[in-house]
Design a protein around this motif. Structure first.
Motif, PDB file in Angstrom:
ATOM      1  N   GLN A 100      67.345  50.958  66.521  1.00  0.00           N
ATOM      2  CA  GLN A 100      66.236  50.774  67.454  1.00  0.00           C
ATOM      3  C   GLN A 100      65.130  51.810  67.283  1.00  0.00           C
ATOM      4  OE1 GLN A 100      69.492  50.977  68.207  1.00  0.00           O
ATOM      5  NE2 GLN A 100      70.027  49.746  69.993  1.00  0.00           N
ATOM      6  N   LYS A 101      65.469  52.961  66.731  1.00  0.00           N
ATOM      7  CA  LYS A 101      64.474  54.019  66.515  1.00  0.00           C
ATOM      8  C   LYS A 101      63.835  53.934  65.133  1.00  0.00           C
ATOM      9  CE  LYS A 101      66.780  57.148  69.685  1.00  0.00           C
ATOM     10  NZ  LYS A 101      67.507  58.418  69.830  1.00  0.00           N
ATOM     11  N   LYS A 130      61.643  56.880  58.724  1.00  0.00           N
ATOM     12  CA  LYS A 130      61.766  55.824  59.731  1.00  0.00           C
ATOM     13  C   LYS A 130      60.983  54.577  59.361  1.00  0.00           C
ATOM     14  CE  LYS A 130      62.699  58.492  63.864  1.00  0.00           C
ATOM     15  NZ  LYS A 130      62.250  58.777  65.229  1.00  0.00           N
TER      16      LYS A 130
END
Length: 156
Positions: A100-101, A130
């Motif tokens: 989710q990050k 990310k």
């Protein structure tokens, strides 16, 4: 003459029954499609059901920041060919779980070349910066993605 009329009547009956059956099948398919669409629209991510989801049913797919070109540059910069490995070309496919990050939470080899090249591919994928996470029902979720790494790497 009687046989011909009888045959034509049977043929007309067959056409009528086929049309009725076909229209009932169309109605059933239409109802099922509407039901499926309604279920998809009502889908909501709650509590512990945050994925991982397959990419077919997502609102927004995970995306590597900068896109494919940036990902290729990242691999070219960070992938180091193991000393002594004779394999220098081919394709490695890594399945990664993007959380989710946007972090790579886990990675496994789906298709490999050699043990040392596969290990290096996993190391590089796990060290990726990310991603933009996947989104379903307006919430960020975990999604599995397949990342193909084609060797030799383009160093442009």
């Amino acid at each position: 003459m009687i046989n011909l009329r009888y045959t034509i009547s049977l043929f007309n009956l067959y056409i009528c029954l086929s049309t009725i059956a076909f229209s009932q099948n169309i109605d059933t398919v239409t109802r099922n499609a509407k039901s499926s669409q309604k279920k998809l629209q009502q889908f909501e991510v709650v509590g512990g059901s945050d994925g991982p989801y397959d990419y077919v049913s997502l609102e927004k797919f995970p995306k590597y920041n900068g896109g494919t070109d940036a990902m290729n540059k990242f691999f070219s910069k960070n992938f180091h060919f193991p000393v002594g490995d004779e394999a220098t070309s081919g394709k490695i496919i890594v399945e990664a779980l993007i959380d989710q990050k946007g972090k790579v939470a886990s990675a496994v080899i789906q298709e490999g070349i050699s043990e040392s090249l596969d290990r290096e591919a996993l190391r590089v994928v796990k060290s990726m910066p990310k991603w933009e996470p996947g989104v379903q029902a307006g919430k960020k979720i975990r999604v599995k993605v397949s990342i193909p790494i084609k060797l030799p790497l383009n160093t442009n």
